[in-house]
Design an enzyme around this catalytic site. Sequence first.
Site, PDB file in Angstrom:
ATOM      1  N   ASP A   7      -1.675 -14.339  14.424  1.00 49.26           N
ATOM      2  CA  ASP A   7      -1.088 -14.811  15.663  1.00 49.26           C
ATOM      3  C   ASP A   7      -0.798 -16.272  16.217  1.00 49.26           C
ATOM      4  OD1 ASP A   7      -1.144 -12.113  16.194  1.00 49.26           O
ATOM      5  OD2 ASP A   7      -3.066 -12.138  17.311  1.00 49.26           O
ATOM      6  N   GLU A   8      -0.768 -16.926  15.036  1.00 50.38           N
ATOM      7  CA  GLU A   8      -0.509 -18.602  15.329  1.00 50.38           C
ATOM      8  C   GLU A   8       0.799 -18.880  15.693  1.00 50.38           C
ATOM      9  OE1 GLU A   8      -1.353 -16.855  12.375  1.00 50.38           O
ATOM     10  OE2 GLU A   8      -3.396 -17.499  11.442  1.00 50.38           O
ATOM     11  N   GLY A   9       1.700 -18.086  15.656  1.00 53.46           N
ATOM     12  CA  GLY A   9       2.939 -18.455  16.094  1.00 53.46           C
ATOM     13  C   GLY A   9       4.068 -18.451  14.757  1.00 53.46           C
ATOM     14  N   LYS A  10       3.519 -17.639  13.613  1.00 50.89           N
ATOM     15  CA  LYS A  10       4.399 -17.790  12.347  1.00 50.89           C
ATOM     16  C   LYS A  10       5.844 -17.200  12.738  1.00 50.89           C
ATOM     17  CE  LYS A  10       1.571 -14.708  10.895  1.00 50.89           C
ATOM     18  NZ  LYS A  10       0.441 -14.799  11.778  1.00 50.89           N
TER      19      LYS A  10
ATOM     20  N   ASN B 161       1.102  -4.003  11.206  1.00 51.20           N
ATOM     21  CA  ASN B 161      -0.013  -4.649  11.855  1.00 51.20           C
ATOM     22  C   ASN B 161       0.435  -5.746  12.403  1.00 51.20           C
ATOM     23  OD1 ASN B 161       0.043  -5.579   9.115  1.00 51.20           O
ATOM     24  ND2 ASN B 161      -1.962  -5.557   8.934  1.00 51.20           N
ATOM     25  N   ALA B 162       1.334  -6.613  11.644  1.00 49.56           N
ATOM     26  CA  ALA B 162       1.830  -7.801  12.338  1.00 49.56           C
ATOM     27  C   ALA B 162       2.770  -7.562  13.420  1.00 49.56           C
ATOM     28  CB  ALA B 162       2.879  -8.499  11.158  1.00 49.56           C
ATOM     29  N   GLY B 163       2.686  -8.748  14.329  1.00 49.52           N
ATOM     30  CA  GLY B 163       3.296  -8.697  15.466  1.00 49.52           C
ATOM     31  C   GLY B 163       3.867 -10.056  15.762  1.00 49.52           C
ATOM     32  N   HIS B 164       5.195 -10.272  15.285  1.00 50.70           N
ATOM     33  CA  HIS B 164       5.810 -11.798  15.329  1.00 50.70           C
ATOM     34  C   HIS B 164       6.726 -11.815  16.672  1.00 50.70           C
ATOM     35  CE1 HIS B 164       4.806 -12.183  10.741  1.00 50.70           C
ATOM     36  NE2 HIS B 164       3.671 -11.929  11.630  1.00 50.70           N
TER      37      HIS B 164
ATOM     38  N   ARG C  92      -4.417   4.595  -6.953  1.00 51.89           N
ATOM     39  CA  ARG C  92      -3.367   5.222  -7.718  1.00 51.89           C
ATOM     40  C   ARG C  92      -2.915   6.495  -7.052  1.00 51.89           C
ATOM     41  NH1 ARG C  92      -7.104   3.616 -12.258  1.00 51.89           N
ATOM     42  NH2 ARG C  92      -8.397   4.150 -10.436  1.00 51.89           N
TER      43      ARG C  92
ATOM     44  N   GLN D  20      -0.504 -12.131   9.319  1.00 51.87           N
ATOM     45  CA  GLN D  20      -1.980 -12.158   9.733  1.00 51.87           C
ATOM     46  C   GLN D  20      -2.141 -13.662   9.074  1.00 51.87           C
ATOM     47  OE1 GLN D  20      -1.293  -9.279   7.497  1.00 51.87           O
ATOM     48  NE2 GLN D  20      -0.753  -8.489   9.270  1.00 51.87           N
TER      49      GLN D  20
ATOM     50  N   LYS E 269       1.226 -24.294  20.095  1.00 47.87           N
ATOM     51  CA  LYS E 269       0.619 -24.052  21.275  1.00 47.87           C
ATOM     52  C   LYS E 269      -0.118 -25.345  21.984  1.00 47.87           C
ATOM     53  CE  LYS E 269       0.419 -19.523  22.235  1.00 47.87           C
ATOM     54  NZ  LYS E 269       0.088 -17.989  22.206  1.00 47.87           N
TER      55      LYS E 269
ATOM     56  N   ASP F 247       1.118 -27.150  24.083  1.00 45.04           N
ATOM     57  CA  ASP F 247       1.161 -27.107  25.449  1.00 45.04           C
ATOM     58  C   ASP F 247      -0.130 -26.594  26.160  1.00 45.04           C
ATOM     59  OD1 ASP F 247       2.361 -25.218  23.862  1.00 45.04           O
ATOM     60  OD2 ASP F 247       2.800 -24.148  25.824  1.00 45.04           O
TER      61      ASP F 247
HETATM   62  P1  GDP Z   1       2.629 -14.565  15.295  1.00 45.09           P
HETATM   63  O1  GDP Z   1       1.942 -13.380  14.695  1.00 45.09           O
HETATM   64  O2  GDP Z   1       1.754 -15.546  14.187  1.00 45.09           O
HETATM   65  O3  GDP Z   1       3.977 -14.522  14.753  1.00 45.09           O
HETATM   66  O4  GDP Z   1       2.441 -14.824  16.542  1.00 45.09           O
HETATM   67  P2  GDP Z   1       2.383 -13.814  17.814  1.00 45.09           P
HETATM   68  O5  GDP Z   1       3.615 -13.720  18.109  1.00 45.09           O
HETATM   69  O6  GDP Z   1       1.593 -12.722  17.505  1.00 45.09           O
HETATM   70  O7  GDP Z   1       1.661 -14.704  18.987  1.00 45.09           O
HETATM   71  C1  GDP Z   1       2.102 -16.183  19.251  1.00 45.09           C
HETATM   72  C2  GDP Z   1       2.208 -16.065  20.635  1.00 45.09           C
HETATM   73  O8  GDP Z   1       2.518 -17.421  21.356  1.00 45.09           O
HETATM   74  C3  GDP Z   1       3.796 -15.586  21.078  1.00 45.09           C
HETATM   75  O9  GDP Z   1       3.677 -14.900  22.184  1.00 45.09           O
HETATM   76  C4  GDP Z   1       4.712 -16.606  21.095  1.00 45.09           C
HETATM   77  O10 GDP Z   1       5.927 -16.367  21.836  1.00 45.09           O
HETATM   78  C5  GDP Z   1       3.903 -17.610  21.541  1.00 45.09           C
HETATM   79  N1  GDP Z   1       3.951 -19.099  20.957  1.00 45.09           N
HETATM   80  C6  GDP Z   1       4.400 -19.497  19.940  1.00 45.09           C
HETATM   81  N2  GDP Z   1       4.518 -20.816  19.711  1.00 45.09           N
HETATM   82  C7  GDP Z   1       3.943 -21.297  20.778  1.00 45.09           C
HETATM   83  C8  GDP Z   1       4.127 -22.573  21.663  1.00 45.09           C
HETATM   84  O11 GDP Z   1       4.126 -23.556  20.852  1.00 45.09           O
HETATM   85  N3  GDP Z   1       3.549 -22.655  22.871  1.00 45.09           N
HETATM   86  C9  GDP Z   1       3.433 -21.497  23.673  1.00 45.09           C
HETATM   87  N4  GDP Z   1       2.905 -21.683  24.828  1.00 45.09           N
HETATM   88  N5  GDP Z   1       3.616 -20.308  23.129  1.00 45.09           N
HETATM   89  C10 GDP Z   1       3.965 -20.077  21.762  1.00 45.09           C
HETATM   90  P1  IMO Z   2       0.109 -11.216  12.812  1.00 45.97           P
HETATM   91  O1  IMO Z   2       1.084 -11.106  11.703  1.00 45.97           O
HETATM   92  C1  IMO Z   2      -4.027 -10.776  14.520  1.00 45.97           C
HETATM   93  C2  IMO Z   2      -6.567  -7.787  12.503  1.00 45.97           C
HETATM   94  C3  IMO Z   2      -6.997  -6.674  13.382  1.00 45.97           C
HETATM   95  C4  IMO Z   2      -8.454  -6.356  12.626  1.00 45.97           C
HETATM   96  C5  IMO Z   2      -8.211  -6.649  11.111  1.00 45.97           C
HETATM   97  C6  IMO Z   2      -7.735  -5.514  10.284  1.00 45.97           C
HETATM   98  O2  IMO Z   2       0.808 -10.873  13.865  1.00 45.97           O
HETATM   99  O3  IMO Z   2      -0.722 -12.531  12.738  1.00 45.97           O
HETATM  100  P2  IMO Z   2      -5.722  -3.964  10.114  1.00 45.97           P
HETATM  101  O4  IMO Z   2      -5.065  -3.238  11.041  1.00 45.97           O
HETATM  102  O5  IMO Z   2      -5.063  -5.139   9.408  1.00 45.97           O
HETATM  103  O6  IMO Z   2      -6.277  -3.036   9.052  1.00 45.97           O
HETATM  104  O7  IMO Z   2      -6.797  -4.875  11.090  1.00 45.97           O
HETATM  105  O8  IMO Z   2      -6.952  -7.602  11.195  1.00 45.97           O
HETATM  106  N1  IMO Z   2      -5.004  -8.113  12.241  1.00 45.97           N
HETATM  107  C7  IMO Z   2      -4.565  -9.168  13.091  1.00 45.97           C
HETATM  108  N2  IMO Z   2      -4.760  -9.964  14.009  1.00 45.97           N
HETATM  109  N3  IMO Z   2      -2.597 -10.883  13.861  1.00 45.97           N
HETATM  110  C8  IMO Z   2      -2.322  -9.941  12.968  1.00 45.97           C
HETATM  111  O9  IMO Z   2      -0.928 -10.072  12.742  1.00 45.97           O
HETATM  112  C9  IMO Z   2      -3.047  -8.995  12.563  1.00 45.97           C
HETATM  113  N4  IMO Z   2      -3.226  -7.898  11.431  1.00 45.97           N
HETATM  114  C10 IMO Z   2      -4.128  -7.672  11.707  1.00 45.97           C
HETATM  115  O10 IMO Z   2      -6.863  -7.075  14.481  1.00 45.97           O
HETATM  116  O11 IMO Z   2      -9.168  -7.234  13.190  1.00 45.97           O
HETATM  117 MG    MG Z   3       0.949 -11.646  15.926  1.00 48.85          MG
END
Ligand code: GDP
Ligand code: IMO
Ligand code: MG
Length: 423
Positions: free
Chosen positions: A13-16, A38-41, A143, A220, A326, A328
């Site tokens: 969830d770094e903002g990838k 599991n990813a949420g971008h 397997r 992740q 982030k 900001d």
């Molecule tokens: P990802 O899984 O690495 O793609 O990140 P997520 O989408 O799960 O979480 C990042 C969150 O931070 C999302 O809600 C983005 O819209 C938000 N975001 C990304 N970059 C920035 C930033 O520079 N500033 C702020 N305030 N929000 C950001």
């Molecule tokens: P993105 O791509 C944050 C975490 C879960 C749990 C552990 C194992 O959005 O950064 P899993 O369902 O993979 O077996 O869960 O990994 N986790 C994440 N945390 N961002 C993600 O993806 C994640 N995908 C898995 O919360 O701790």
């Molecule tokens: Mg995410």
Amino acid sequence: MPTTAILGLQWGDEGKGKLVDSISAAHDLCVRFQGGGNAGHTVYPEGGKIVLHHLPTGVLHSGCINLMAQGMVMDPFKLIEEIAEVEGRGLKLDGRLFISDRIAITTALHLTLDVSREAGAEANRVGTTKRGIGPTYADRYDRIGVRMIDLLDEGALRDALQRAVNVRDCQTAGDAPNVESMLKPLLEVGAKLRKYVADTSLLLAEAMSENKRILFEGAQGAMLDVVQGTYPYVTSSYTTAAGIPAGVGLALRVEKVIGVTKAYCTRVGDGPFPTELRDAVGDKLREAGGEYGATTGRPRRCGWIDLFALRYVCRISGITHLAMTKLDVLSGFEQLQVGVGYEGHSAPGLPADIRKFSALKPTFKSLPGWKEDISQTRKPADLPANARAYLRFVEEFVGVPVGIISVGPEREASFDTDGAPKE
Ligand code: GDP
Ligand code: IMO
Ligand code: MG
């Protein structure tokens, strides 16, 4: 033409997604190589917010070809929903989305296994996203997995499902979905996905020989890597740059490896987090940063950036540039803390023993904050002096330059530093 990767350096969830979105228009191919639903971008293209789970974020640019490579796991029913959502925005995916015929398929059996394990003994809990990730990867390595190619042939699919059920039966206390109940829906969804199925490693090899611009999108983060992360509180895939060659089936070396870190740190799910703030400061970060899971909606645990861990993962992942997102969110904090080590820990790496990792007590360096709203800033020189000093401290400690700074969720709210000194 250089190959580029965008990878998470923390616990996800770094903002990838946001960064991939902002640069994928300048790439010919966008490739996911590990992880799955599991990813949420989260991305804010024209048409408003969208959260991508399986699809590479490059799908949002009509000129970008997207590969889901065999290192991924995929829930085909969820993927169909995602495809419909993207196509509903007028972004057609025919001829622009390719799914590896070897990708591992998450079935109802894997979802049952993940959910029941998480509901079971406390000691076995990881806090997963309950998307069946662990069991799907486990079946691949045992397997007994189901692959995309199996969804295209009834006989192959029945055999593959039967194999998995035979082996897993004793672990599911009799509530495993049976083969016949899984077969028909999987064949139907396979028929819908057939047009996207390809040998993606061959497509990638061709693209590389034609000097196409290729972007690898990590999911992740490095601290969740199945081997290098905070095991067993990790995901089940290789999340560092080392996972790219195996994940795409090509012995390639990525030239530009961009590691993404928040200006602070978050984690969802269980497991150690040395710089976590379980107080009002942590709550303030959560609210200011909107730190709620993009996949599960869970509140994210928040804390200060851990530069010691960051330096370690940069080394093992061959990070050439940092992207700091982030920044900001830190506006308005009088003093900022950055983790620079742990009490009594002199080794350069992180402990493999989870008990030792969980016992780490961070040591901090205090840096002055800034008050200004920086969300409209578009060049490093316009940042407040203390924000520039913060960035400088990070890059000097970690030993990797900050190449990209992000100050908001929108596409345009990030900028390159062009190697400019942050004086
Ligand atoms: P990802 O899984 O690495 O793609 O990140 P997520 O989408 O799960 O979480 C990042 C969150 O931070 C999302 O809600 C983005 O819209 C938000 N975001 C990304 N970059 C920035 C930033 O520079 N500033 C702020 N305030 N929000 C950001
Ligand atoms: P993105 O791509 C944050 C975490 C879960 C749990 C552990 C194992 O959005 O950064 P899993 O369902 O993979 O077996 O869960 O990994 N986790 C994440 N945390 N961002 C993600 O993806 C994640 N995908 C898995 O919360 O701790
Ligand atoms: Mg995410």
